[in-house]
Motif scaffolding. Sequence first.
Motif, PDB file in Angstrom:
ATOM      1  N   ARG A   1       0.833  -1.212   0.000  1.00  0.00           N
ATOM      2  CA  ARG A   1       0.000   0.000   0.000  1.00  0.00           C
ATOM      3  C   ARG A   1       0.869   1.264   0.000  1.00  0.00           C
ATOM      4  NH1 ARG A   1      -5.427  -0.487   0.990  1.00  0.00           N
ATOM      5  NH2 ARG A   1      -6.181  -2.540   1.651  1.00  0.00           N
ATOM      6  N   ARG A   2       1.947   1.249   0.826  1.00  0.00           N
ATOM      7  CA  ARG A   2       2.824   2.418   0.918  1.00  0.00           C
ATOM      8  C   ARG A   2       3.557   2.640  -0.407  1.00  0.00           C
ATOM      9  NH1 ARG A   2       4.509   4.140   5.982  1.00  0.00           N
ATOM     10  NH2 ARG A   2       6.690   4.270   5.324  1.00  0.00           N
ATOM     11  N   PHE A   3       4.001   1.563  -1.038  1.00  0.00           N
ATOM     12  CA  PHE A   3       4.723   1.685  -2.295  1.00  0.00           C
ATOM     13  C   PHE A   3       3.791   2.191  -3.408  1.00  0.00           C
ATOM     14  CE2 PHE A   3       6.283  -0.223  -6.295  1.00  0.00           C
ATOM     15  CZ  PHE A   3       7.533   0.388  -6.357  1.00  0.00           C
ATOM     16  N   TYR A   4       2.596   1.633  -3.463  1.00  0.00           N
ATOM     17  CA  TYR A   4       1.638   2.026  -4.508  1.00  0.00           C
ATOM     18  C   TYR A   4       1.262   3.501  -4.353  1.00  0.00           C
ATOM     19  CZ  TYR A   4      -2.347   1.717  -7.713  1.00  0.00           C
ATOM     20  OH  TYR A   4      -3.197   1.908  -8.752  1.00  0.00           O
ATOM     21  N   GLU A   5       1.027   3.916  -3.097  1.00  0.00           N
ATOM     22  CA  GLU A   5       0.659   5.308  -2.852  1.00  0.00           C
ATOM     23  C   GLU A   5       1.803   6.253  -3.256  1.00  0.00           C
ATOM     24  OE1 GLU A   5      -1.039   8.151   0.774  1.00  0.00           O
ATOM     25  OE2 GLU A   5      -0.204   6.165   1.199  1.00  0.00           O
ATOM     26  N   ARG A   6       3.024   5.845  -2.975  1.00  0.00           N
ATOM     27  CA  ARG A   6       4.174   6.689  -3.326  1.00  0.00           C
ATOM     28  C   ARG A   6       4.316   6.824  -4.833  1.00  0.00           C
ATOM     29  NH1 ARG A   6       9.669   6.096  -4.449  1.00  0.00           N
ATOM     30  NH2 ARG A   6      11.010   7.724  -3.572  1.00  0.00           N
ATOM     31  N   LYS A   7       4.063   5.731  -5.579  1.00  0.00           N
ATOM     32  CA  LYS A   7       4.234   5.757  -7.029  1.00  0.00           C
ATOM     33  C   LYS A   7       3.045   6.415  -7.743  1.00  0.00           C
ATOM     34  CE  LYS A   7       7.196   4.108  -8.941  1.00  0.00           C
ATOM     35  NZ  LYS A   7       8.499   4.687  -9.375  1.00  0.00           N
ATOM     36  N   ARG A   8       1.811   6.166  -7.226  1.00  0.00           N
ATOM     37  CA  ARG A   8       0.615   6.641  -7.937  1.00  0.00           C
ATOM     38  C   ARG A   8      -0.050   7.846  -7.276  1.00  0.00           C
ATOM     39  NH1 ARG A   8      -1.289   2.772 -11.605  1.00  0.00           N
ATOM     40  NH2 ARG A   8       0.544   1.615 -12.339  1.00  0.00           N
ATOM     41  N   GLY A   9       0.270   8.108  -6.030  1.00  0.00           N
ATOM     42  CA  GLY A   9      -0.332   9.248  -5.339  1.00  0.00           C
ATOM     43  C   GLY A   9      -1.680   8.960  -4.726  1.00  0.00           C
ATOM     44  N   VAL A  10      -2.180   7.718  -4.859  1.00  0.00           N
ATOM     45  CA  VAL A  10      -3.462   7.319  -4.269  1.00  0.00           C
ATOM     46  C   VAL A  10      -3.313   5.934  -3.666  1.00  0.00           C
ATOM     47  CG1 VAL A  10      -4.859   8.699  -5.870  1.00  0.00           C
ATOM     48  CG2 VAL A  10      -4.267   6.340  -6.454  1.00  0.00           C
ATOM     49  N   GLN A  11      -4.231   5.578  -2.780  1.00  0.00           N
ATOM     50  CA  GLN A  11      -4.226   4.254  -2.184  1.00  0.00           C
ATOM     51  C   GLN A  11      -4.767   3.230  -3.189  1.00  0.00           C
ATOM     52  OE1 GLN A  11      -3.547   2.592   0.654  1.00  0.00           O
ATOM     53  NE2 GLN A  11      -2.525   4.291   1.712  1.00  0.00           N
ATOM     54  N   PRO A  12      -4.202   1.993  -3.217  1.00  0.00           N
ATOM     55  CA  PRO A  12      -4.767   0.963  -4.102  1.00  0.00           C
ATOM     56  C   PRO A  12      -6.139   0.534  -3.604  1.00  0.00           C
ATOM     57  CG  PRO A  12      -3.153  -0.009  -2.628  1.00  0.00           C
ATOM     58  CD  PRO A  12      -3.090   1.473  -2.400  1.00  0.00           C
ATOM     59  N   ASP A  13      -7.033   0.147  -4.545  1.00  0.00           N
ATOM     60  CA  ASP A  13      -8.352  -0.317  -4.106  1.00  0.00           C
ATOM     61  C   ASP A  13      -8.253  -1.754  -3.594  1.00  0.00           C
ATOM     62  OD1 ASP A  13      -8.368  -2.091  -6.325  1.00  0.00           O
ATOM     63  OD2 ASP A  13      -9.274  -0.547  -7.600  1.00  0.00           O
ATOM     64  N   ASP A  14      -9.334  -2.216  -2.962  1.00  0.00           N
ATOM     65  CA  ASP A  14      -9.318  -3.534  -2.330  1.00  0.00           C
ATOM     66  C   ASP A  14      -9.082  -4.652  -3.332  1.00  0.00           C
ATOM     67  OD1 ASP A  14      -9.737  -2.322   0.065  1.00  0.00           O
ATOM     68  OD2 ASP A  14     -11.915  -2.648   0.074  1.00  0.00           O
TER      69      ASP A  14
END
Length: 414
Positions: A381-394
């Motif tokens: 979740r932290r990596f995805y948010e850093r790369k995309r700027g949003v939280q990944p969906d479920d």
Amino acid sequence: MRILHTADWHFGRQLEGRDRRAEQAAFVDELCRIADERSVDLVLIAGDVYDSVNPPAWAEELFYDALERLSREGTRGVVVIAGNHDQPERVRAAAPLATKHGIVLLGLPKEAPLIMEEAPSDRVRIVAGGPSWLELAVPGCEHHAVVLALPYPSESRLKELLSESFTQEQMQLAFSGRIAELLADLARHFRDDTVNLVTSHLFVMGGLETDSERPIQIGGAMTVSPLAFPEKADYVALGHLHRLQKLRDKPIVRYSGSPLSYSFSEAGQSKAVVLVDVVPGTEVREEIVYLTSGRPLARWKATEGIEQVERWLAEGRDAGAWIDLELHVSDVIDPAEFQRLRKLSDDFIKIQRVVVRDDRDEDGGEERVELAELTPEQLFRRFYERKRGVQPDDRLVAMFERLLAETGGEEEAE
């Protein structure tokens, strides 16, 4: 008589996969230069010349080159004993040839040196000897040296079973007592008109360890009291512990330490050999000669991220050292950024990443969250948010967890 004490060369050893061959060869050059410039009469090498029982061919070649140069065509004495890393028979295999050059190679406790029946007076002569001792005549020296030489004395190499039923404490006392008894018996060869020396490879109580020694005892069962060494000895030259240290003053009981640092627990340590001047009936003089041939080891703790590392490199901090880097970052590092960091210097042996998030708890204090404390899902979740700027969906998180389960393990997320 001037004696040079060295030990724990560990030829063939690497540092986290890095070859140390060039440094070990540079040490041999420096050692031979010291022996020549300081007019050394006798060299004691107190075990662990190799790092394993089956060293690479280049390590054996380097060892024999060192012996040939140190012996100075048979005019300087050299005594070598095996340590716990050495294969005893391998160490002593060249003894018939080495003896002709005044070099003594002993692999096992209770092993006797080869006696030189005839030798010219301008060459080193082994004039007497028996199991674990020898008497050496060195050209230009008024007094002979009597050396009690005890290679690594494990129960199996001693061919003695001390006890099958002792507690650990009883075993330690029995082993120390047996070594003291053996040395006391050998000390009858000491005379008032000889330079009286002991060399062995063992663990003496009170010695300070580092992470680079592989244990030779279980829970202290094979340790020896500093009082086990005979009072009539002028100097006791030990091997095994890699830190330069003295454990007794009369007689002097000393570890020379290893010539190179072999783990980052030795970062900041100075490496040395010991010069000892002995004239029977007078006070022993010793001198520590510090070595410069090995690369130092340094530990860096970069709490300000990669920019701090770049600044230290630009400043030339710890130039020429092997570096163990602990890098503190606020989030998981992008793989490309991590590879760029590795390419900044070839001196980085290890890079440990510590992910720290500075949050405020209820009391206003800082909370440190390290990488090891996060679950794979949290890391994703932290990596995805850093790369995309949003939280990944479920749904995406579920796909990640399914993929993780299919791989059969929890791999480190970079």
